[in-house]
Design a protein around this motif. Structure first.
Motif, PDB file in Angstrom:
ATOM      1  N   SER A 133       0.825  -1.204   0.000  1.00 14.98           N
ATOM      2  CA  SER A 133       0.000   0.000   0.000  1.00 14.98           C
ATOM      3  C   SER A 133       0.862   1.258   0.000  1.00 14.98           C
ATOM      4  CB  SER A 133      -0.927  -0.009   1.214  1.00 14.98           C
ATOM      5  OG  SER A 133      -1.677   1.169   1.272  1.00 14.98           O
ATOM      6  N   PHE A 134       1.894   1.269   0.838  1.00 19.17           N
ATOM      7  CA  PHE A 134       2.792   2.423   0.859  1.00 19.17           C
ATOM      8  C   PHE A 134       3.578   2.551  -0.440  1.00 19.17           C
ATOM      9  CE2 PHE A 134       2.643   2.368   5.664  1.00 19.17           C
ATOM     10  CZ  PHE A 134       1.972   3.570   5.750  1.00 19.17           C
ATOM     11  N   ALA A 135       3.952   1.427  -1.034  1.00 13.65           N
ATOM     12  CA  ALA A 135       4.678   1.475  -2.306  1.00 13.65           C
ATOM     13  C   ALA A 135       3.797   2.068  -3.407  1.00 13.65           C
ATOM     14  CB  ALA A 135       5.156   0.084  -2.686  1.00 13.65           C
ATOM     15  N   LEU A 136       2.520   1.668  -3.436  1.00 10.00           N
ATOM     16  CA  LEU A 136       1.604   2.239  -4.432  1.00 10.00           C
ATOM     17  C   LEU A 136       1.387   3.724  -4.191  1.00 10.00           C
ATOM     18  CD1 LEU A 136      -1.033  -0.626  -4.704  1.00 10.00           C
ATOM     19  CD2 LEU A 136       0.571   0.117  -6.474  1.00 10.00           C
ATOM     20  N   LEU A 137       1.318   4.114  -2.932  1.00 14.17           N
ATOM     21  CA  LEU A 137       1.166   5.532  -2.611  1.00 14.17           C
ATOM     22  C   LEU A 137       2.409   6.324  -3.029  1.00 14.17           C
ATOM     23  CD1 LEU A 137      -0.867   7.440  -1.300  1.00 14.17           C
ATOM     24  CD2 LEU A 137       0.274   7.028   0.864  1.00 14.17           C
ATOM     25  N   ALA A 138       3.586   5.752  -2.812  1.00 18.64           N
ATOM     26  CA  ALA A 138       4.824   6.408  -3.235  1.00 18.64           C
ATOM     27  C   ALA A 138       4.889   6.512  -4.755  1.00 18.64           C
ATOM     28  CB  ALA A 138       6.033   5.644  -2.692  1.00 18.64           C
ATOM     29  N   LEU A 139       4.447   5.462  -5.452  1.00 19.11           N
ATOM     30  CA  LEU A 139       4.416   5.499  -6.914  1.00 19.11           C
ATOM     31  C   LEU A 139       3.472   6.591  -7.409  1.00 19.11           C
ATOM     32  CD1 LEU A 139       5.087   4.263  -9.705  1.00 19.11           C
ATOM     33  CD2 LEU A 139       3.163   2.709  -9.327  1.00 19.11           C
ATOM     34  N   LEU A 140       2.316   6.697  -6.788  1.00 16.68           N
ATOM     35  CA  LEU A 140       1.362   7.739  -7.170  1.00 16.68           C
ATOM     36  C   LEU A 140       1.945   9.127  -6.929  1.00 16.68           C
ATOM     37  CD1 LEU A 140      -1.519   8.328  -8.165  1.00 16.68           C
ATOM     38  CD2 LEU A 140      -2.228   8.306  -5.784  1.00 16.68           C
ATOM     39  N   ALA A 141       2.594   9.304  -5.784  1.00 14.59           N
ATOM     40  CA  ALA A 141       3.223  10.603  -5.495  1.00 14.59           C
ATOM     41  C   ALA A 141       4.303  10.920  -6.519  1.00 14.59           C
ATOM     42  CB  ALA A 141       3.800  10.590  -4.085  1.00 14.59           C
ATOM     43  N   ALA A 142       5.108   9.927  -6.878  1.00 15.69           N
ATOM     44  CA  ALA A 142       6.164  10.151  -7.867  1.00 15.69           C
ATOM     45  C   ALA A 142       5.569  10.508  -9.229  1.00 15.69           C
ATOM     46  CB  ALA A 142       7.046   8.908  -7.975  1.00 15.69           C
ATOM     47  N   LEU A 143       4.502   9.796  -9.611  1.00 14.13           N
ATOM     48  CA  LEU A 143       3.856  10.087 -10.900  1.00 14.13           C
ATOM     49  C   LEU A 143       3.314  11.508 -10.956  1.00 14.13           C
ATOM     50  CD1 LEU A 143       1.823   6.821 -11.618  1.00 14.13           C
ATOM     51  CD2 LEU A 143       3.713   7.729 -12.965  1.00 14.13           C
ATOM     52  N   LEU A 144       2.773  11.994  -9.848  1.00 14.56           N
ATOM     53  CA  LEU A 144       2.158  13.318  -9.847  1.00 14.56           C
ATOM     54  C   LEU A 144       3.174  14.435  -9.612  1.00 14.56           C
ATOM     55  CD1 LEU A 144      -1.129  12.502  -7.923  1.00 14.56           C
ATOM     56  CD2 LEU A 144      -0.812  12.786 -10.386  1.00 14.56           C
ATOM     57  N   LEU A 145       4.250  14.139  -8.902  1.00  8.69           N
ATOM     58  CA  LEU A 145       5.251  15.178  -8.628  1.00  8.69           C
ATOM     59  C   LEU A 145       6.281  15.335  -9.739  1.00  8.69           C
ATOM     60  CD1 LEU A 145       5.967  14.731  -4.829  1.00  8.69           C
ATOM     61  CD2 LEU A 145       4.880  16.659  -5.952  1.00  8.69           C
ATOM     62  N   TRP A 146       6.563  14.269 -10.461  1.00  7.36           N
ATOM     63  CA  TRP A 146       7.606  14.319 -11.488  1.00  7.36           C
ATOM     64  C   TRP A 146       7.362  15.430 -12.517  1.00  7.36           C
ATOM     65  CZ3 TRP A 146      12.360  12.932 -11.677  1.00  7.36           C
ATOM     66  CH2 TRP A 146      13.036  12.916 -12.893  1.00  7.36           C
ATOM     67  N   LEU A 203       2.337  15.358 -18.247  1.00  8.03           N
ATOM     68  CA  LEU A 203       1.545  14.767 -17.170  1.00  8.03           C
ATOM     69  C   LEU A 203       1.372  13.272 -17.403  1.00  8.03           C
ATOM     70  CD1 LEU A 203      -1.246  17.468 -16.838  1.00  8.03           C
ATOM     71  CD2 LEU A 203       0.610  17.027 -15.249  1.00  8.03           C
ATOM     72  N   PRO A 204       1.264  12.500 -16.342  1.00 11.35           N
ATOM     73  CA  PRO A 204       1.042  11.062 -16.537  1.00 11.35           C
ATOM     74  C   PRO A 204      -0.364  10.812 -17.071  1.00 11.35           C
ATOM     75  CG  PRO A 204       0.895  11.601 -14.211  1.00 11.35           C
ATOM     76  CD  PRO A 204       1.356  12.847 -14.924  1.00 11.35           C
ATOM     77  N   SER A 205      -0.523   9.687 -17.705  1.00 12.62           N
ATOM     78  CA  SER A 205      -1.825   9.316 -18.238  1.00 12.62           C
ATOM     79  C   SER A 205      -2.832   9.173 -17.096  1.00 12.62           C
ATOM     80  CB  SER A 205      -1.704   7.992 -18.994  1.00 12.62           C
ATOM     81  OG  SER A 205      -2.967   7.459 -19.257  1.00 12.62           O
ATOM     82  N   SER A 206      -4.044   9.651 -17.345  1.00 10.14           N
ATOM     83  CA  SER A 206      -5.091   9.516 -16.336  1.00 10.14           C
ATOM     84  C   SER A 206      -5.410   8.056 -16.064  1.00 10.14           C
ATOM     85  CB  SER A 206      -6.358  10.234 -16.790  1.00 10.14           C
ATOM     86  OG  SER A 206      -6.104  11.606 -16.962  1.00 10.14           O
ATOM     87  N   VAL A 213      -3.482   2.996 -10.623  1.00 13.53           N
ATOM     88  CA  VAL A 213      -2.736   2.917  -9.360  1.00 13.53           C
ATOM     89  C   VAL A 213      -3.684   3.137  -8.183  1.00 13.53           C
ATOM     90  CG1 VAL A 213      -0.930   4.005  -7.970  1.00 13.53           C
ATOM     91  CG2 VAL A 213      -0.521   3.551 -10.379  1.00 13.53           C
ATOM     92  N   LEU A 214      -4.595   4.101  -8.315  1.00 17.52           N
ATOM     93  CA  LEU A 214      -5.576   4.332  -7.251  1.00 17.52           C
ATOM     94  C   LEU A 214      -6.490   3.125  -7.061  1.00 17.52           C
ATOM     95  CD1 LEU A 214      -6.622   8.041  -7.871  1.00 17.52           C
ATOM     96  CD2 LEU A 214      -5.420   7.127  -5.890  1.00 17.52           C
ATOM     97  N   LEU A 215      -6.888   2.504  -8.150  1.00 19.14           N
ATOM     98  CA  LEU A 215      -7.752   1.325  -8.065  1.00 19.14           C
ATOM     99  C   LEU A 215      -7.007   0.158  -7.417  1.00 19.14           C
ATOM    100  CD1 LEU A 215     -10.621   0.549  -8.823  1.00 19.14           C
ATOM    101  CD2 LEU A 215      -9.761  -0.265 -11.006  1.00 19.14           C
ATOM    102  N   ALA A 216      -5.739  -0.030  -7.770  1.00 19.72           N
ATOM    103  CA  ALA A 216      -4.934  -1.082  -7.156  1.00 19.72           C
ATOM    104  C   ALA A 216      -4.761  -0.827  -5.661  1.00 19.72           C
ATOM    105  CB  ALA A 216      -3.573  -1.166  -7.837  1.00 19.72           C
ATOM    106  N   ARG A 217      -4.525   0.416  -5.295  1.00 13.49           N
ATOM    107  CA  ARG A 217      -4.357   0.738  -3.869  1.00 13.49           C
ATOM    108  C   ARG A 217      -5.661   0.527  -3.110  1.00 13.49           C
ATOM    109  NH1 ARG A 217      -4.455   4.875  -0.124  1.00 13.49           N
ATOM    110  NH2 ARG A 217      -2.813   4.652   1.431  1.00 13.49           N
ATOM    111  N   LEU A 218      -6.786   0.846  -3.711  1.00 17.74           N
ATOM    112  CA  LEU A 218      -8.066   0.592  -3.072  1.00 17.74           C
ATOM    113  C   LEU A 218      -8.273  -0.905  -2.852  1.00 17.74           C
ATOM    114  CD1 LEU A 218     -10.774   1.618  -1.993  1.00 17.74           C
ATOM    115  CD2 LEU A 218     -11.646   1.471  -4.334  1.00 17.74           C
TER     116      LEU A 218
END
Length: 118
Positions: free
Chosen positions: A45-58, A66-69, A75-80
Motif C-alpha cells: 500500500s505504501f509502495a503504491l502511494l509512493a508510486l502515485l506521489a512520484a507520478l504526480l510530482l515528477w 503529465l502522466p496518463s489519467s 494505481v488508485l484502483l490497485a491501492r483501493l
C-alpha cells in the motif's frame, strides 16, 4: 551563579525527559514493547502511494508531460484493492466512507478519460 553539569544536560537532550527522570530517581525505565514489522499488504500500500506521489510530482519538478489519467486511476484502483484486502485481515481498517470517496475519485478520473477524444 548556577553551575551547570554539561554531561547531565547532554544526556537529558539525548535521551529525553522521561529517561532522565527515571535515571535520576534510581529506577530503570520500562522497556517499550517492540513495534511489529509492517505486513506485506501494508508495504504494498505504501509502495503504491509512493508510486502515485512520484507520478504526480515528477511533471511538477521537471516540467515534463503529465502522466496518463488511466495510469493514475489504475494505481488508485490497485491501492483501493489493497486497502480492502488489508481490512479483511484487520477490522480496525474498515473505512467504508474512505473507500466511497476513493471510488468517486476513480470514477471521476475514468469519466474524464472517456470524454477525451481519441
Amino acid at each position: 551563579m548556577v553551575a551547570v553539569d554539561v554531561g547531565a544536560l547532554a544526556r537529558f537532550c539525548a535521551r529525553g525527559l522521561g529517561r532522565f527522570l527515571w535515571s535520576h530517581a534510581g529506577m530503570t525505565p520500562p522497556d517499550p514493547a517492540p513495534r511489529p514489522a509492517p505486513d506485506g499488504l501494508t508495504i504494498l500500500s505504501f509502495a503504491l502511494l509512493a508510486l502515485l506521489a512520484a507520478l504526480l510530482l515528477w511533471p511538477l519538478l521537471t516540467g515534463g508531460a503529465l502522466p496518463s489519467s488511466a495510469v493514475v486511476g489504475g494505481v488508485l484502483l490497485a491501492r483501493l484493492g489493497v486497502q480492502v484486502l488489508r481490512a479483511r485481515h484487520d477490522e480496525r481498517l474498515r473505512r467504508p466512507a474512505s473507500w466511497a470517496i476513493d471510488l468517486l475519485l476513480i470514477a471521476l478520473i475514468f469519466g474524464q478519460i472517456s470524454r477525451q477524444p481519441s
